[in-house]
Motif scaffolding. Structure first.
Motif, PDB file in Angstrom:
ATOM      1  N   UNK A   1     -11.825  -3.187 -29.144  1.00 31.71           N
ATOM      2  CA  UNK A   1     -10.882  -4.078 -28.487  1.00 31.71           C
ATOM      3  C   UNK A   1     -11.252  -5.518 -28.754  1.00 31.71           C
ATOM      4  N   UNK A   2     -10.243  -6.345 -29.054  1.00 31.24           N
ATOM      5  CA  UNK A   2     -10.497  -7.746 -29.398  1.00 31.24           C
ATOM      6  C   UNK A   2     -10.355  -8.639 -28.171  1.00 31.24           C
ATOM      7  N   UNK A   3     -11.231  -9.639 -28.127  1.00 33.67           N
ATOM      8  CA  UNK A   3     -11.268 -10.626 -27.052  1.00 33.67           C
ATOM      9  C   UNK A   3      -9.966 -11.443 -27.055  1.00 33.67           C
ATOM     10  N   UNK A   4      -9.205 -11.446 -25.976  1.00 33.49           N
ATOM     11  CA  UNK A   4      -9.565 -10.795 -24.724  1.00 33.49           C
ATOM     12  C   UNK A   4      -8.548  -9.729 -24.332  1.00 33.49           C
ATOM     13  N   UNK A   5      -7.297  -9.861 -24.792  1.00 28.82           N
ATOM     14  CA  UNK A   5      -6.274  -8.929 -24.305  1.00 28.82           C
ATOM     15  C   UNK A   5      -6.400  -7.538 -24.915  1.00 28.82           C
ATOM     16  N   UNK A   6      -7.166  -7.422 -26.000  1.00 33.02           N
ATOM     17  CA  UNK A   6      -7.454  -6.090 -26.522  1.00 33.02           C
ATOM     18  C   UNK A   6      -8.273  -5.268 -25.552  1.00 33.02           C
ATOM     19  N   UNK A   7      -8.986  -5.980 -24.628  1.00 29.84           N
ATOM     20  CA  UNK A   7      -9.771  -5.281 -23.602  1.00 29.84           C
ATOM     21  C   UNK A   7      -8.874  -4.595 -22.570  1.00 29.84           C
TER      22      UNK A   7
ATOM     23  N   UNK B   1     -15.707   6.307 -27.788  1.00 26.29           N
ATOM     24  CA  UNK B   1     -16.354   5.123 -27.219  1.00 26.29           C
ATOM     25  C   UNK B   1     -15.468   3.892 -27.387  1.00 26.29           C
ATOM     26  N   UNK B   2     -15.754   2.884 -26.560  1.00 22.26           N
ATOM     27  CA  UNK B   2     -15.064   1.601 -26.665  1.00 22.26           C
ATOM     28  C   UNK B   2     -16.085   0.520 -26.992  1.00 22.26           C
ATOM     29  N   UNK B   3     -15.756  -0.327 -27.962  1.00 24.13           N
ATOM     30  CA  UNK B   3     -16.638  -1.430 -28.361  1.00 24.13           C
ATOM     31  C   UNK B   3     -15.858  -2.736 -28.273  1.00 24.13           C
ATOM     32  N   UNK B   4     -16.354  -3.707 -27.488  1.00 26.84           N
ATOM     33  CA  UNK B   4     -15.687  -5.016 -27.436  1.00 26.84           C
ATOM     34  C   UNK B   4     -16.168  -5.935 -28.559  1.00 26.84           C
TER      35      UNK B   4
END
Length: 233
Positions: free
Chosen positions: A118-124, A137-140
């Motif tokens: 997920x990309x900073x920030x709305x991908x989160x 898994x999720x990786x920021x």
């Protein structure tokens, strides 16, 4: 004296007494020794109807999602038309449909994946919910200085200026299958930098996935990896 017929006995009578016949509706036997048989033509017809219904439902779902996205002029600076996704999260049914749509796309195209980035920030907002449903898994990936520990970096240029993205070392292992998620693609700078970070960590970028694509900025054309968007403006 009561006579009892078993279900098997009744089937036996049916299969021995029912004749075969040709139906004007079906090119092959509709009833063949008690069994219903559909022609290839009608199987195709049923499939086409089912596919058509699915397409209609998908279009209706996209329309509901699109209606929940606001256009905000002159934000964050004059001349920029900002697509505000936050109203999506005010209606639980709409955000549920949005996440389901994105998860279904990944499952249908790739089956399973190892990591959602997920990309900073709305991908989160989308990434963790997708990862839970996909069982991965999720990786920021965050802007410089926001992640603790040792990080890999990639510089990028976006529509508002220049910046640096970082990912924690070891968060993606060699050969892991990765889908990168964000809310929107504009010039493509953020997505290119994120793809570079995944590649630096020896991950495999399966796809760059966004909800919204701004066509005039042609960001998707600058990407080296497969790309998919659901809404185009």
């Amino acid at each position: 004296m009561l006579c009892r017929f078993s279900y098997v006995s009744m089937l036996s009578i049916m299969t021995t007494t029912l004749p075969q016949f040709e139906s004007p509706r079906y090119p092959i036997n509709v009833i063949n020794r008690g069994r219903c048989c559909y022609s290839e033509e009608n199987v195709r017809l049923d499939y086409n109807i089912s596919t058509s219904n699915s397409l209609i439902m998908s279009e209706q779902r996209l329309e509901r999602i699109k209606k929940s996205i606001n256009a905000v002029p002159d934000f964050p600076k004059p001349g920029v038309l900002f697509r505000d996704i936050f109203p999506l999260f005010q209606d639980v049914s709409v955000i549920t449909e949005t996440i389901s749509m994105m998860v279904e796309h990944v499952k249908e195209k790739f089956g399973s994946v190892d990591v959602i980035v997920g990309l900073d920030a709305r991908g989160f907002l989308f990434g963790p919910m997708m990862a839970v449903q996909l069982g991965c898994s999720f990786v920021p990936i965050r802007k410089k200085g926001k992640l603790p520990g040792k990080c890999v970096q990639a510089a990028y240029t976006l529509e508002y200026g220049d910046d640096v993205l970082e990912a924690q070392v070891g968060s993606i292992s060699k050969g892991q299958r990765v889908v990168i998620v964000d809310d929107l693609i504009a010039t493509g700078g953020t997505m290119r930098a994120a793809s570079s970070l995944v590649t630096q960590m020896s991950g495999t970028v399966l796809e760059c996935l966004v909800l919204i694509e701004l066509l005039d900025l042609k960001g998707s054309a600058t990407l080296k990896h497969p790309f998919h968007s659901f809404l185009e403006y």
